[in-house]
Write a protein that holds these residues in place. Structure first.
Motif, PDB file in Angstrom:
ATOM      1  N   ASN A 176       3.547   4.454  -4.639  1.00 56.79           N
ATOM      2  CA  ASN A 176       2.777   5.144  -5.678  1.00 56.79           C
ATOM      3  C   ASN A 176       2.864   4.324  -6.947  1.00 56.79           C
TER       4      ASN A 176
ATOM      5  N   CYS B 267      -0.747  11.300   0.646  1.00 56.83           N
ATOM      6  CA  CYS B 267      -1.300   9.953   0.558  1.00 56.83           C
ATOM      7  C   CYS B 267      -0.665   9.225  -0.620  1.00 56.83           C
ATOM      8  N   ASN B 268      -1.100   7.993  -0.837  1.00 55.39           N
ATOM      9  CA  ASN B 268      -0.567   7.207  -1.944  1.00 55.39           C
ATOM     10  C   ASN B 268      -1.464   7.322  -3.166  1.00 55.39           C
TER      11      ASN B 268
ATOM     12  N   ILE C 243      -6.389  -3.897  -0.655  1.00 55.57           N
ATOM     13  CA  ILE C 243      -6.008  -2.936   0.389  1.00 55.57           C
ATOM     14  C   ILE C 243      -6.943  -3.082   1.599  1.00 55.57           C
TER      15      ILE C 243
ATOM     16  N   ILE D 268       0.818  -1.208   0.000  1.00 54.79           N
ATOM     17  CA  ILE D 268       0.000   0.000   0.000  1.00 54.79           C
ATOM     18  C   ILE D 268       0.850   1.254   0.000  1.00 54.79           C
TER      19      ILE D 268
ATOM     20  N   TYR E 265      -5.491   6.891   0.302  1.00 55.11           N
ATOM     21  CA  TYR E 265      -5.240   6.295  -1.006  1.00 55.11           C
ATOM     22  C   TYR E 265      -6.110   6.971  -2.057  1.00 55.11           C
TER      23      TYR E 265
ATOM     24  N   ILE F  52     -10.342   5.804   0.989  1.00 57.94           N
ATOM     25  CA  ILE F  52      -9.927   5.631  -0.407  1.00 57.94           C
ATOM     26  C   ILE F  52     -10.837   6.484  -1.278  1.00 57.94           C
TER      27      ILE F  52
END
Length: 512
Positions: free
Chosen positions: A119, A369-370, A141, A116, A343, A153
């Motif tokens: 990127n 965040c990712n 995830i 997770i 995310y 998310i």
């Protein structure tokens, strides 16, 4: 014991212990990638009927992916090959990854099961299963990080239809998890979906603006609208006024139909809207002048129409999409309250324009965040509205500049819906484009291959349609060779081409 999202399992015979393990794992919600030497139906023919129906259901809902009738180079030890991303038999895994006509897609597997805290940029050609990959990535995830809620998310795409489709598929998948496991955990997940943001980029922009309306001096109850019809009616009105008061200029364009003038003015405005540039304060400078006076009319119409629309919007607390993006450019981001995400998933990223790319840059910089971004430069259909062909490169630069997380890049090349012979022709087209166009990038690693009709004969032909005779001859050949019960379908690019084909059919007395 850890509850894995998925397992890869190999069996070269009807091993009862392995079959029981598969049944047990599936009932716990673990996806199984099963590799068999023999046929799957024979593999399950002797088990209890209830278990057999359960496995068939798992196959139908894609919780059990079967790769049978393998023709492997050597014997391998049966059992678990991998749990999630932990691969125990690298040699076996490497060999099955090379079998292009199997159900197993190793690129998709590796993308879904990645950590997770990375990127991810995924270049996914048409029909390569990108929607499935995004849905599975969300669920991976969610399974692996129990403390994470679906509202943590956010999924951003470019059309309302795509948002609806994505949510529908995610709901269906979680419902099937419940049917498979009877675990109430998945009912809770269905409740969580109601709080998950699956939005177009413009609706997401509205969400951000709602949290910062005071800073931007906006009303808290603002709404987003389209004033396209009103705008065009105002164009008509102010063209008429310009003609009445400036006939010495307008007479230069008297033979141009008014709808064409309106279309040009609207297109000029849209160019700036699509790049989210506010030209109201510098309109005269942007337009300039010309010897025939058209730019004088252009300035008069746009200036008056935009001013009148601003009044309408102010009276109704309304904003157009381009207004949102311009406001976001001016916003000193203070992303607090409920705008914290862990995310961010972005679909169809190739259609991003400069302002949207800068918007994502700001999110990367402030949200911490990712990012999981999917798209394909070859499908960039919005160049006319400012879509940026270097979007992926710019995103990559921003991710590397503003985050410390590892950046992973993948290319998905297996196509699930297009005839293999057509895919070969498409590859050749893109290879030629790569040779001619400097900014186009299509290397051997990008070549798409099809899972459909791999070994069938060549069934595509190319013909020259530059003359009516060539079209007429081909239609005659097709109609003479087709069977009585068969039909012929002709697809063309434009209405003009359609009329041309219809005229040929009428002239030659072909039945249409």
């Amino acid at each position: 014991m850890e509850n894995y999202y998925s397992k890869i399992i190999y069996d070269n015979s009807k091993n009862i212990g392995i079959i029981k393990m598969i049944l047990n794992d599936l009932r716990k919600g673990t996806k199984i990638y099963l590799f068999l030497n023999g046929d799957f139906h024979r593999y399950i023919e002797d088990i209890e009927e209830m278990d057999k129906k359960f496995l068939v259901f798992a196959v139908d809902k894609k919780f059990l992916q079967v790769n049978d009738n393998l023709n492997l180079d050597k014997k391998y030890e049966i059992g678990i090959i991998a749990c999630d991303k932990e691969i125990f038999d690298e040699e076996f895994y490497s060999q099955v990854c090379c079998i292009k006509n199997s159900n197993f897609n190793n690129k998709q597997y590796e993308i879904i099961h990645d950590n997770i805290d990375v990127n991810t940029i995924v270049r996914a050609g048409a029909g390569t299963g990108k929607t499935t990959t995004m849905i599975e990535r969300v669920l991976f995830i969610k399974h692996k990080y129990k403390e994470l809620k679906l509202k943590d998310i956010i999924l951003i795409t470019f059309t309302n239809k795509a948002c609806i489709n994505m949510k529908k598929k995610l709901v269906e998948k979680i419902q099937n998890y419940y049917k498979l496991t009877k675990n109430s955990l998945y009912l809770n997940w269905l409740d969580e979906i109601m709080q998950m943001k699956i939005l177009t980029i413009h609706k997401f922009a509205k969400e951000l603006l709602k949290n910062n309306f005071e800073e931007l001096e906006m009303p808290s109850n603002f709404n987003v609208t389209t004033l396209e019809y009103k705008r065009k009616k105002l164009y008509e009105e102010y063209i008429h006024k310009f003609r009445k008061n400036n006939y010495d200029v307008y007479k230069n364009f008297i033979n141009i139909p008014q709808y064409e003038i309106i279309s040009f003015i609207n297109e000029f405005q849209e160019k700036f809207n699509n790049y989210s540039i506010d030209i109201n304060n510098k309109l005269e400078q942007v337009i300039g002048s010309d010897e025939y006076g058209f730019n004088k009319m252009l300035y008069y119409v746009l200036n008056n129409v935009n001013n009148e629309l601003e009044i309408i919007k102010a009276d109704n607390a309304a904003y157009e999409v381009k207004d949102l993006m311009i406001k976001l450019e001016k916003l000193n981001f203070q992303l607090e309250t409920d705008m914290k995400f862990r995310y961010v998933i972005v679909d169809e990223f190739q259609d991003s324009d400069d302002v949207q790319i800068n918007f994502f840059k700001t999110l990367i910089k402030f949200l911490k965040c990712n990012f999981f971004v999917v798209g394909d430069e070859k499908q960039s259909i919005y160049r006319f509205r400012g879509a940026e062909y270097t979007a992926f490169n710019k995103l990559k630069e921003n991710l590397e500049k503003y985050t410390t997380n590892i950046l992973k890049e993948y290319t998905m090349t297996r196509n699930y819906r297009t005839d293999s012979q057509l895919i070969k022709k498409i590859n050749r087209t893109f290879i030629k484009a790569n040779e001619r166009v400097e900014c186009f990038n299509y290397k051997e690693s990008d070549y798409i291959y099809s899972s459909i009709n791999i070994n069938e004969y060549e069934n595509l032909e190319f013909h020259d349609f530059s003359t009516s005779i060539s079209i007429s001859n081909l239609l005659r050949d097709i109609l003479n060779s087709k069977k009585k019960e068969e039909s012929v379908v002709i697809l063309v690019r434009s209405n003009n081409q359609l009329e041309k084909v219809k005229e040929i059919c009428r002239y030659q007395r072909f039945s249409t």
